[in-house]
Design a protein around this motif. Structure first.
Motif, short mmCIF file in Angstrom:
data_model
loop_
_atom_site.label_atom_id
_atom_site.label_comp_id
_atom_site.label_asym_id
_atom_site.label_seq_id
_atom_site.Cartn_x
_atom_site.Cartn_y
_atom_site.Cartn_z
N HIS A 28 0.86 -0.87 0.25
CA HIS A 28 0.08 0.00 -0.06
C HIS A 28 0.94 1.19 -0.01
N GLY A 29 0.88 1.90 -1.06
CA GLY A 29 1.59 3.12 -0.98
C GLY A 29 3.24 3.08 -0.86
N ASN A 30 3.75 3.41 0.21
CA ASN A 30 5.15 3.27 0.44
C ASN A 30 5.45 1.97 1.27
N GLU A 31 4.63 1.10 1.31
CA GLU A 31 5.23 0.05 2.37
C GLU A 31 6.04 -0.71 1.62
N THR A 32 6.97 -1.35 2.73
CA THR A 32 8.17 -2.18 2.20
C THR A 32 7.43 -3.73 1.88
N ARG A 33 7.85 -4.16 0.56
CA ARG A 33 7.76 -5.45 0.13
C ARG A 33 8.73 -6.35 0.77
N ILE A 34 8.67 -7.56 1.08
CA ILE A 34 9.71 -8.63 1.36
C ILE A 34 9.27 -10.01 0.47
N HIS A 63 11.46 -6.66 10.46
CA HIS A 63 10.86 -5.67 11.15
C HIS A 63 11.93 -4.57 11.07
N GLY A 64 13.31 -4.95 11.06
CA GLY A 64 14.47 -4.04 11.12
C GLY A 64 14.22 -3.10 9.72
N VAL A 65 14.22 -3.88 8.64
CA VAL A 65 14.09 -3.30 7.38
C VAL A 65 12.98 -2.44 7.11
N ARG A 66 11.98 -2.64 7.74
CA ARG A 66 10.65 -1.86 7.66
C ARG A 66 10.49 -0.75 8.53
N GLU A 67 11.30 -0.99 9.64
CA GLU A 67 11.44 0.49 10.63
C GLU A 67 12.41 1.21 10.07
N GLY A 68 13.46 0.72 9.41
CA GLY A 68 14.50 1.60 8.74
C GLY A 68 14.07 2.27 7.65
N HIS A 69 13.01 1.63 6.94
CA HIS A 69 12.61 2.55 5.76
C HIS A 69 11.58 3.59 6.28
N GLU A 70 10.76 3.34 7.53
CA GLU A 70 10.16 4.45 7.96
C GLU A 70 10.88 5.63 8.47
#
Length: 177
Positions: free
Chosen positions: A8-14, A148-155
């Motif tokens: 959704h929008g700017n969410e990170t996809r893994i 979790h770390g990747v998503r938080e880092g992207h935020e």
């Protein structure tokens, strides 16, 4: 393919292909490629966004150029340290970074990572691909909580890109004497 997260929008996809020892990390940012690329290569900016919020980061070395190398340490409140290092094989400004990545807690698990920065007309699509030695190594990485770390880092990177216009990410790298 298995995917964690929803787009959704700017969410990170893994994304992990069940047949290949790879992880794709796909994310759009509301900034042009030169700003996003700079956030990936300037150690003063990298330390502000890379990794989860609960960890502090110390950069021992970060020479983001073809042939350069890096080492950084994330540290938890309890004093536990997690070291990472690698070599930049190719750094093509605003387009591509190819590097090795080693978590020092698992030194035999070297991965090859490629990040591609695609201009979306004022926005940037970053597609990262990590190639590991085996599907087992890939699955171990996925189970480690790296998502979790990747998503938080992207935020955190979104916050830096949005809040640092004209201050951090946009500032001129040349300084006068």
């Amino acid at each position: 393919m298995s995917t964690t997260g929803t787009h959704h929008g700017n969410e990170t996809r893994i994304v992990a292909d069940p047949d290949l020892p790879t992880i794709l990390i796909i994310r759009e940012f509301d900034a042009p490629p030169d700003r996003v690329f700079r956030a990936y290569t300037d150690p003063d900016l990298v330390v502000q966004w890379l990794g989860p919020r609960r960890l502090t980061m110390r950069i021992d070395q970060y020479d983001a150029r073809s042939g350069g190398s890096y080492r950084y340490v994330h540290r938890g409140d309890d004093g536990t340290e997690y070291g990472f290092h690698g070599v930049f094989h190719e750094v093509r400004p605003n387009e591509r970074i190819v590097q090795t990545f080693t978590y020092e807690g698992f030194p035999d698990g070297v991965s090859l990572e490629t990040a591609v920065f695609e201009d979306l007309g004022g926005r940037t699509l970053v597609t990262g691909k990590s190639l590991m030695d085996s599907i087992e190594a890939r699955d171990s990485m996925l189970k480690s909580g790296m998502d979790h770390g990747v998503r938080e880092g992207h935020e955190r990177l979104d916050e830096l890109l949005g809040g640092q216009q004209g201050d951090g990410v946009d500032r001129d790298t040349e300084t006068g004497s």
